[in-house]
Motif scaffolding. Structure first.
Motif: not given
Length: 281
Positions: A85-88, A177-182, A200-208
């Motif tokens: 997921v991306g972090s917002l 929204c706090d996260l963004v994903g597809m 879901t366990i989301g792994i934040a990879t970036d700040y979008d």
């Protein structure tokens, strides 16, 4: 029974004793991959690779209905997904884990969103789409392991496969929204239609791409590099979870269809009766 849906980079479960690998046919087509049935500690579990065993399916190409139906047919009553997921939010830093409790659907209608239609009318409540028991269970184990995890956040699901524009990133932030994903939509909603407890366990990879500093914008290479590094946290957390008793299933999730179906069973054809029997288990 617990099922694990592995996202990007998670194509098998380390430490799982494999009992059998099943190729499942469903009324909705083929799942993303064969389903591995095995044991982890005292638990019998199922594992499915969301994007396929060789990561060949883009998010909009995933057969979400077949995935959820196949897991339910093999006995799944609870699902934990793993997702990049991306972090917002600035406080959800790349490398952190997060558990969504809410979803905002910003897909574009290319995905089949429901098991129903074509003669069966149903409207399943998704006001609280995630299993609170699974979310609390995961968060408690993360705290014990001193793994930074953000529970009770909102996931905005976009169509992809392209990465978003800055305007879209800001729109999702303004929408709460706090996260963004597809990938979590329609997966989360189909799980509810199948009466399966889901988280879901989301792994934040970036700040979008909402930050002003272009060097902090997401790229595919940076996503996968940090994701691979962070997978160790997620797999450590999963190992801790699977060494413990599973949380109780929520009765309101496991009986969701009892308040959702409008079409009487007498109107179902034989094929519909068969797959509805699976969803109602």
């Amino acid at each position: 029974m617990l099922a694990i849906i592995g996202g990007t980079g998670v194509y098998q479960m380390s430490g799982m004793r494999i009992v059998e690998t099943r190729t499942v046919e469903t009324p909705f087509g083929a799942p993303s991959s064969d389903i591995v049935k095995g044991a982890f500690g005292d638990h019998e579990i199922l594992f499915l690779a969301r994007h396929g065993s060789g990561h060949q399916h883009l998010p909009h190409e995933i057969n979400y209905r077949a995935n959820i139906y196949a897991l339910k047919a093999l006995g799944a009553t609870q699902i934990i997904g793993i997702s990049a997921v991306g972090s917002l939010r600035e406080d959800i830093a790349p490398g952190d884990l997060a558990i969504p409790s809410q979803y905002f659907d910003w897909t574009r209608g290319r995905r089949v969103q429901t098991f129903f239609g074509n003669g069966i009318a149903a409207h399943v409540s998704t006001a609280t789409p995630v299993s609170a028991n699974l979310m609390r269970w995961i968060a408690a184990h993360a705290a014990q392991l001193d793994i930074r995890l953000h529970p009770d956040v909102t996931y905005g699901c976009v169509e992809g496969p392209r990465l978003g524009t800055r305007a879209e990133s800001h729109f999702l932030r303004q929408a709460g929204c706090d996260l963004v994903g597809m990938t979590n939509v329609p997966e989360v909603f189909l799980a509810r239609e199948a009466q399966i407890c889901y988280a879901t366990i989301g792994i934040a990879t970036d700040y979008d791409c909402w930050m002003e500093d272009p060097s902090r914008h997401v790229t595919a290479n940076s996503i996968f590099a940090l994701y691979r590094q962070s997978l160790e946290k997620a797999t450590t957390l999963l190992a801790s979870l699977l060494a413990a008793p599973l949380p109780p299933e929520e009765p309101e999730i496991r009986t969701a269809l009892s308040h959702a179906l409008l079409t009487p069973d007498t109107a179902f054809n034989e094929q519909q009766k068969q797959w509805m029997d699976v969803l109602r288990r």
